[in-house]
Design an enzyme around this catalytic site. Structure first.
Site, PDB file in Angstrom:
ATOM      1  N   GLU A 158      16.964  -0.421  -1.013  1.00 13.99           N
ATOM      2  CA  GLU A 158      17.924   0.191  -0.077  1.00 13.99           C
ATOM      3  C   GLU A 158      19.330   0.324  -0.667  1.00 13.99           C
ATOM      4  OE1 GLU A 158      17.533  -2.023   3.575  1.00 13.99           O
ATOM      5  OE2 GLU A 158      15.380  -1.681   3.659  1.00 13.99           O
ATOM      6  N   ASN A 201      13.229   1.177  -4.209  1.00 16.91           N
ATOM      7  CA  ASN A 201      12.617   1.290  -2.879  1.00 16.91           C
ATOM      8  C   ASN A 201      13.682   1.645  -1.845  1.00 16.91           C
ATOM      9  OD1 ASN A 201      10.238   0.807  -1.164  1.00 16.91           O
ATOM     10  ND2 ASN A 201      11.304  -1.024  -0.427  1.00 16.91           N
ATOM     11  N   HIS A 237       9.088   3.640   7.270  1.00 19.30           N
ATOM     12  CA  HIS A 237       9.222   3.112   8.643  1.00 19.30           C
ATOM     13  C   HIS A 237       9.614   4.308   9.513  1.00 19.30           C
ATOM     14  CE1 HIS A 237       8.989  -1.116   7.523  1.00 19.30           C
ATOM     15  NE2 HIS A 237       9.912  -0.937   6.605  1.00 19.30           N
ATOM     16  N   GLU A 265       5.953   0.455   2.985  1.00 19.00           N
ATOM     17  CA  GLU A 265       6.145  -0.364   4.195  1.00 19.00           C
ATOM     18  C   GLU A 265       5.818   0.424   5.470  1.00 19.00           C
ATOM     19  OE1 GLU A 265      10.089  -2.076   4.308  1.00 19.00           O
ATOM     20  OE2 GLU A 265      10.171  -2.362   2.162  1.00 19.00           O
TER      21      GLU A 265
END
Ligand code: G3I
Length: 352
Positions: A158, A201, A237, A265
């Protein structure tokens, strides 16, 4: 390069038989779906916490469905780094032992994250040890500990600003430079393990075009800086109101780098979206469509770029989203481990 288990013809037949999705509103045939990892020509992952392993039924379910596990939080600094700066590895070692015992891959998540920076780094006595040295020591200790077992690492998590307007400010960027800390993290991780794939990521890449653009520029900058970046993670997500095609377009663009792609994820919230006004059955149908599109889009990648497809919780009750809002049901399986429409749609999506 890991070789993917070839799907047995029988497994495919069972999978095909079970992929006749039940009609809308019909009860799902419990357990009629072959294990997800037996249906996929790529690794299927799930997030895990060491506490799950206290329940043998849950541990068996994870091992039956998944071919690799990601530590949901116990391989992060927030768990490993103690207030005095020492490290604890009891939980991550337990997850690693479980993975070894069950023949599962262990995916390391995550080395450097802007969130939850431990006080030990915040208060580092730089007269005693340089910040960069402490940064390198941590990465070296953690990656080195699981060298030869980890199937990949989220080295930086992130890093792009929430809205895509530049990069996040963090203790790491302030101390070591906004791309400098990332390149350093990748190079230090590579030095600690010469073989493990190293990932960048991030999330909302399918929902905020500016963020996807910024993420892709960052990948370019890291590669130009010589960072041994060898994989791209898209957390995925999402919510059930995600427009059709958004997921496919994002994976297609990310695949343009030619690097392995990790859907790292995925969960599909029934509560977090903005336009979620349908009935529960309608929302679950939308959720299933998204799981199906995600599987189809992942299958559309070249086989060498299908690193893994990781669910952030296999059962609803395992999801961080349900801990946030008990009304949510984001996972492919229900609390009892029965496949939901999303699991059937994922299986169907694999077959296109
Ligand atoms: O289980 C302990 C409990 O024993 C302790 O008393 C309590 C007090 O600190 O902590 C509990 O652990 C919590 C853990 O979740 C299990 O519930 C941690 O505090 C909490 O920080 C942790 O949150 C995790 C979060 O990342 C932060 O690490 C979530 O489970 C996890 O789902 C979430 O995952 C993130 C990914 O890493 C990055 N992408 C977004 C994703 C969702 O936020």
């Amino acid at each position: 390069m890991r070789t993917f288990r070839r799907r047995a013809v029988l497994g495919a037949a069972l999978g095909l038989a079970a992929c006749q999705r039940p009609a809308q509103g019909q009860p799902l045939p419990a357990g009629a779906l072959a294990p997800l990892k037996s249906l996929a020509p790529f690794p299927v992952g799930t997030s895990v916490m060491s506490g799950y392993l206290d329940d043998p039924v849950h541990a068996d379910f994870i091992a039956a469905q998944a071919s690799q596990i990601t530590a949901e939080w116990e391989m992060k600094m927030e768990y490993i780094v103690r207030p005095d700066g020492g490290f604890r590895f009891d939980a991550p070692d337990r997850l690693a032992a479980f993975a070894r015992a069950r023949g599962l891959g262990l995916f390391g998540h995550t080395l450097i994250w802007y969130a939850q920076v431990p006080p030990a780094f915040e208060r580092l006595d730089e007269d005693r040890i340089g910040f960069g040295e402490a940064f390198d020591n941590y990465i070296t200790a953690v990656v080195g500990r699981y060298r030869g077992q980890a199937v990949g690492w989220d080295v930086v998590n992130e890093a792009v600003a929430e809205d895509g307007d530049g990069l996040r400010d963090s203790l790491w960027s302030r101390k070591l430079g906004d791309v400098g800390y990332m390149a350093r993290a990748f190079k230090t991780a590579r030095a600690a393990d010469p073989d493990v794939p190293l990932f960048l990521n991030d999330y909302n890449l399918e929902q905020i075009p500016a963020k996807l653009d910024a993420f892709m520029r960052l990948v370019d900058r890291l590669l130009e800086a010589g960072a041994p970046l060898s994989g791209i993670g898209s957390q995925t997500h999402v919510a059930a109101d995600l427009p059709p095609g958004a997921l496919s377009r994002t994976l297609t663009r990310l695949a343009g780098f030619g690097l392995p792609i990790h859907v790292s994820e995925i969960d599909v919230s029934l509560e977090r979206g903005k336009g979620l006004f349908g009935s529960r059955a309608e929302l679950e149908a939308k959720q299933a469509r998204i799981y199906g599109e995600a599987a189809q889009a992942f299958m559309a990648l070249p086989a060498a770029q299908r690193f893994a497809f990781t669910f952030w919780g296999l059962r609803d009750k395992d999801s961080w989203l349900v801990r946030e809002n008990a009304a949510d049901a984001p996972a492919p399986f229900d609390d009892a481990g029965r496949p939901k429409r999303g699991a059937y749609a994922f299986a169907s999506g694999i077959r296109g």
